[in-house]
Each structure stands twice: as structure tokens, then as C-alpha cells.
Design a protein around this motif. Sequence first.
Motif, PDB file in Angstrom:
ATOM      1  N   ASP A  57      -3.923  12.194 -25.268  1.00  0.00           N
ATOM      2  CA  ASP A  57      -3.655  13.031 -24.098  1.00  0.00           C
ATOM      3  C   ASP A  57      -4.968  13.681 -23.655  1.00  0.00           C
ATOM      4  O   ASP A  57      -6.017  13.453 -24.259  1.00  0.00           O
ATOM      5  CB  ASP A  57      -2.557  14.068 -24.369  1.00  0.00           C
ATOM      6  CG  ASP A  57      -2.909  15.087 -25.443  1.00  0.00           C
ATOM      7  OD1 ASP A  57      -4.111  15.335 -25.684  1.00  0.00           O
ATOM      8  OD2 ASP A  57      -1.981  15.642 -26.054  1.00  0.00           O
ATOM      9  N   VAL A  58      -4.916  14.476 -22.617  1.00  0.00           N
ATOM     10  CA  VAL A  58      -6.127  15.075 -22.047  1.00  0.00           C
ATOM     11  C   VAL A  58      -6.870  15.915 -23.083  1.00  0.00           C
ATOM     12  O   VAL A  58      -8.098  15.884 -23.150  1.00  0.00           O
ATOM     13  CB  VAL A  58      -5.784  15.919 -20.797  1.00  0.00           C
ATOM     14  CG1 VAL A  58      -6.974  16.749 -20.340  1.00  0.00           C
ATOM     15  CG2 VAL A  58      -5.304  15.023 -19.672  1.00  0.00           C
ATOM     16  N   GLN A  59      -6.150  16.652 -23.902  1.00  0.00           N
ATOM     17  CA  GLN A  59      -6.787  17.545 -24.867  1.00  0.00           C
ATOM     18  C   GLN A  59      -7.386  16.815 -26.064  1.00  0.00           C
ATOM     19  O   GLN A  59      -8.302  17.324 -26.700  1.00  0.00           O
ATOM     20  CB  GLN A  59      -5.783  18.594 -25.354  1.00  0.00           C
ATOM     21  CG  GLN A  59      -5.385  19.575 -24.282  1.00  0.00           C
ATOM     22  CD  GLN A  59      -6.574  20.325 -23.693  1.00  0.00           C
ATOM     23  OE1 GLN A  59      -7.443  20.803 -24.427  1.00  0.00           O
ATOM     24  NE2 GLN A  59      -6.629  20.429 -22.385  1.00  0.00           N
ATOM     25  N   THR A  60      -6.871  15.636 -26.407  1.00  0.00           N
ATOM     26  CA  THR A  60      -7.317  14.954 -27.626  1.00  0.00           C
ATOM     27  C   THR A  60      -8.204  13.742 -27.380  1.00  0.00           C
ATOM     28  O   THR A  60      -8.839  13.254 -28.314  1.00  0.00           O
ATOM     29  CB  THR A  60      -6.105  14.492 -28.453  1.00  0.00           C
ATOM     30  OG1 THR A  60      -5.331  13.564 -27.692  1.00  0.00           O
ATOM     31  CG2 THR A  60      -5.251  15.678 -28.881  1.00  0.00           C
ATOM     32  N   THR A  96     -12.788  19.965 -21.135  1.00  0.00           N
ATOM     33  CA  THR A  96     -12.345  20.347 -22.477  1.00  0.00           C
ATOM     34  C   THR A  96     -13.524  20.565 -23.413  1.00  0.00           C
ATOM     35  O   THR A  96     -14.613  20.007 -23.215  1.00  0.00           O
ATOM     36  CB  THR A  96     -11.416  19.272 -23.090  1.00  0.00           C
ATOM     37  OG1 THR A  96     -12.168  18.066 -23.294  1.00  0.00           O
ATOM     38  CG2 THR A  96     -10.207  19.001 -22.200  1.00  0.00           C
ATOM     39  N   ASP A  97     -13.290  21.353 -24.439  1.00  0.00           N
ATOM     40  CA  ASP A  97     -14.312  21.562 -25.474  1.00  0.00           C
ATOM     41  C   ASP A  97     -14.586  20.256 -26.211  1.00  0.00           C
ATOM     42  O   ASP A  97     -15.715  20.006 -26.632  1.00  0.00           O
ATOM     43  CB  ASP A  97     -13.861  22.635 -26.464  1.00  0.00           C
ATOM     44  CG  ASP A  97     -13.875  24.030 -25.858  1.00  0.00           C
ATOM     45  OD1 ASP A  97     -14.621  24.250 -24.878  1.00  0.00           O
ATOM     46  OD2 ASP A  97     -13.138  24.895 -26.361  1.00  0.00           O
ATOM     47  N   GLY A  98     -13.557  19.440 -26.363  1.00  0.00           N
ATOM     48  CA  GLY A  98     -13.723  18.156 -27.035  1.00  0.00           C
ATOM     49  C   GLY A  98     -14.721  17.264 -26.319  1.00  0.00           C
ATOM     50  O   GLY A  98     -15.492  16.539 -26.957  1.00  0.00           O
ATOM     51  N   LEU A 102     -18.095  15.717 -27.686  1.00  0.00           N
ATOM     52  CA  LEU A 102     -18.339  14.283 -27.580  1.00  0.00           C
ATOM     53  C   LEU A 102     -19.746  14.012 -27.059  1.00  0.00           C
ATOM     54  O   LEU A 102     -20.476  13.179 -27.602  1.00  0.00           O
ATOM     55  CB  LEU A 102     -17.302  13.632 -26.664  1.00  0.00           C
ATOM     56  CG  LEU A 102     -17.510  12.161 -26.304  1.00  0.00           C
ATOM     57  CD1 LEU A 102     -17.320  11.288 -27.542  1.00  0.00           C
ATOM     58  CD2 LEU A 102     -16.535  11.750 -25.211  1.00  0.00           C
ATOM     59  N   LEU A 103     -20.139  14.703 -26.013  1.00  0.00           N
ATOM     60  CA  LEU A 103     -21.461  14.491 -25.427  1.00  0.00           C
ATOM     61  C   LEU A 103     -22.590  14.899 -26.371  1.00  0.00           C
ATOM     62  O   LEU A 103     -23.651  14.281 -26.371  1.00  0.00           O
ATOM     63  CB  LEU A 103     -21.589  15.238 -24.108  1.00  0.00           C
ATOM     64  CG  LEU A 103     -20.678  14.730 -22.985  1.00  0.00           C
ATOM     65  CD1 LEU A 103     -20.892  15.549 -21.722  1.00  0.00           C
ATOM     66  CD2 LEU A 103     -20.903  13.258 -22.719  1.00  0.00           C
TER      67      LEU A 103
END
Length: 123
Positions: A57-60, A96-98, A102-103
Amino acid sequence: MEPSIFSSFLHFINTDSLPDTLDQDYMALQHLMVAADRYGLDRLVLIGEDRLCRSIDVQTVATTLALAEQHQRELLKNACLGFMVSRDVLGAVAKTDGFKHLLMTCPSIMADILDKVASVMKQ
């Protein structure tokens, strides 16, 4: 390894199945897949990868993409990239913080994201 992950790991070794509690705990499933990869339990890695693919989903999606990149899980990576571009959610994911994580941890993944966006735009 956290005790709950170790418990799930042992549960799988003894029963060849995942505990029911993992269905609701996405992060635990991610950690379990990492442990399975580390200890060479290929079947558990595949099961975890399949469950993660079905739960994006968007958050994960960003943290899952980082996991897929770090553990060379192409099926999971492609599922994440496909989710980001096919559902037109990239803008929401980027907030998102995720995604920030990731970056920082996998900066080269931006090339893959851009390639996927470009291929969708060509269609």
C-alpha cells in the motif's frame, strides 16, 4: 533478531507455515523475510515475498522496495514499482518517511522508478 520474529521463524521451521499473527503485521513479515534470507530458508523467503506483494500500500511500498532492492528480490521489486506507477500513487508515496528512507539507503532505485514511469507513459 527480535524475539517475536525468532518465534515466528521457529514456528515456520516446526510447522512449515506462518503464524496467523503475521497477516496483520506487515513490518514483522518484512523482518521475517530478512531473517529467512539470512539463514537460507528459501521457501520462507518465497512465502514472505508473496505475502508482501499482495499487501503493498502507499505507506509500505517504499520500505518494501528498499527491502527488495537490498535482498535482490526481483518479484517483490517489480510489484512495488508496478504499484507506484500503475495506481498513480507516486506523489503520495513520495511524501512518506519510507520514501525518504528509500532514497537515502538505495539512491540508485530512482533510475528504476523513472524507467518504470517512462514505460507506463509510452503506453
